[in-house]
Write a protein that holds these residues in place. Sequence first.
Motif, PDB file in Angstrom:
ATOM      1  N   ARG A 106       0.871  -1.173   0.000  1.00 25.38           N
ATOM      2  CA  ARG A 106       0.000   0.000   0.000  1.00 25.38           C
ATOM      3  C   ARG A 106       0.904   1.217   0.000  1.00 25.38           C
ATOM      4  N   GLU A 107       0.535   2.250  -0.751  1.00 25.33           N
ATOM      5  CA  GLU A 107       1.350   3.454  -0.792  1.00 25.33           C
ATOM      6  C   GLU A 107       1.520   4.021   0.617  1.00 25.33           C
ATOM      7  N   THR A 110      -0.983   6.154   3.441  1.00 27.28           N
ATOM      8  CA  THR A 110      -2.375   6.024   3.016  1.00 27.28           C
ATOM      9  C   THR A 110      -3.018   4.915   3.826  1.00 27.28           C
ATOM     10  N   THR A 126      -5.106   2.396  -3.094  1.00 27.68           N
ATOM     11  CA  THR A 126      -3.666   2.675  -3.201  1.00 27.68           C
ATOM     12  C   THR A 126      -2.824   1.415  -3.140  1.00 27.68           C
ATOM     13  N   ASN A 127      -3.463   0.272  -3.172  1.00 27.04           N
ATOM     14  CA  ASN A 127      -2.737  -0.999  -3.198  1.00 27.04           C
ATOM     15  C   ASN A 127      -2.201  -1.266  -4.602  1.00 27.04           C
ATOM     16  N   HIS A 128      -0.986  -1.873  -4.667  1.00 29.94           N
ATOM     17  CA  HIS A 128      -0.393  -2.152  -5.972  1.00 29.94           C
ATOM     18  C   HIS A 128       0.610  -3.292  -5.830  1.00 29.94           C
ATOM     19  N   SER A 194      -1.641  -4.351   2.512  1.00 29.74           N
ATOM     20  CA  SER A 194      -0.218  -4.696   2.592  1.00 29.74           C
ATOM     21  C   SER A 194      -0.013  -6.187   2.360  1.00 29.74           C
TER      22      SER A 194
END
Length: 378
Positions: A106-107, A110, A126-128, A194
């Motif tokens: 997660r960024e 955030t 904002t998860n990637h 996360s």
Amino acid sequence: MPRFLRIMFLVGTITGAGFGSALAQTSPAVVRPAPPSRAPHTPGDVTATELPDGTNAPANADGNFILGPDHKRAPESSVQQGVPQGAVLEFTMNSTDSKIYPGIAREANTFGTVDPTDPAKLLVPTNHPAPYTRRVTVYIPQQYVPGTVVPFIVGADGPDRELFTVLDNLIAEHRVPVMVAISIGNGSGDAQGSERGLEYDTMSGRYAEFVEQEVLPRVESQYHVKLTKDPEGRATTGGSSGGSCALIMAWYHPELYHRVLTYSGTYVNQQWPYNSQTPHGAWEFHEHLIPNNPAKPLRIWMEVGDRDLLNPNVMNDHMHDWVVANEEMAKVLAAKGYHYQYIFARNAGRVDHAVKQQTLAEALEYLWQGYPIAGAKN
């Protein structure tokens, strides 16, 4: 403090320090009030036995116990002269090598937004994808005979070197079986969105399958040990979200694990992504799963501190009180007839180190009740 005030305390504020907290990556400028200290014997709590200060519960007794405020370090948690010390070995795992957990994050700074239709559901845009490297630390006692099948315990948030020291002492005294310990580092981050949150808070058999398919075979091949397939000889352990993960592993795969040890278990609504089958995450354990299903062949030791997390957070779903969650766990486990021991620790925070130093040896003895121990006195 009455139970409803426990849940409502600090509602509307942003709180919850430490891993396992849903707001672990909020802005550093936010001041998080310390969790209130909860008194035992509050209306709605389980009936529990007060222990003399500085003492532990009997290692062969089921039920609920209240630990005194002075936490004396047990001798088993220190290295003892003349006691054989096991080998502690380590390897790394990369996300690029995993078919189950390729890695997410997660960024920074955030959290997420609450679904306007459901305060118990968090959206994390904002998860990637993100890579990770994790350490796996393996303890092999000196008493292990190469080529023989051995029981083991799997732990979260490794390495847990205190566990290795306690095992050295208990194994030497024939109080637990000769066992391997596998302490697995998490994939980084915390809470919803996360990698750690995905691994530990997801209500499914996925993490147990990751351990079974990607970790244990490497331990066996790299260190020439034969890990038992018997679930009676397999245990899980962890603290906070690692604790709820320990129970999740055994709940969804009781054919793999029968023994669970948790400190400050995150039996709250922390799951992400949302799952309609378990919409309240690990809160579902005491809300629905344990009460509404036949008892599973599990033995459980668990602890919570009187200053454990109370985190109403922006979700405002009334399912983020660690003390209430663990009290409710004890209640439903008793109603279903489980072998369990629940410790409410006075003067203790989340995964309190002093409490762990006092109780881990007793907890492991309780956990392994009924398992054959070579050389044990009758």
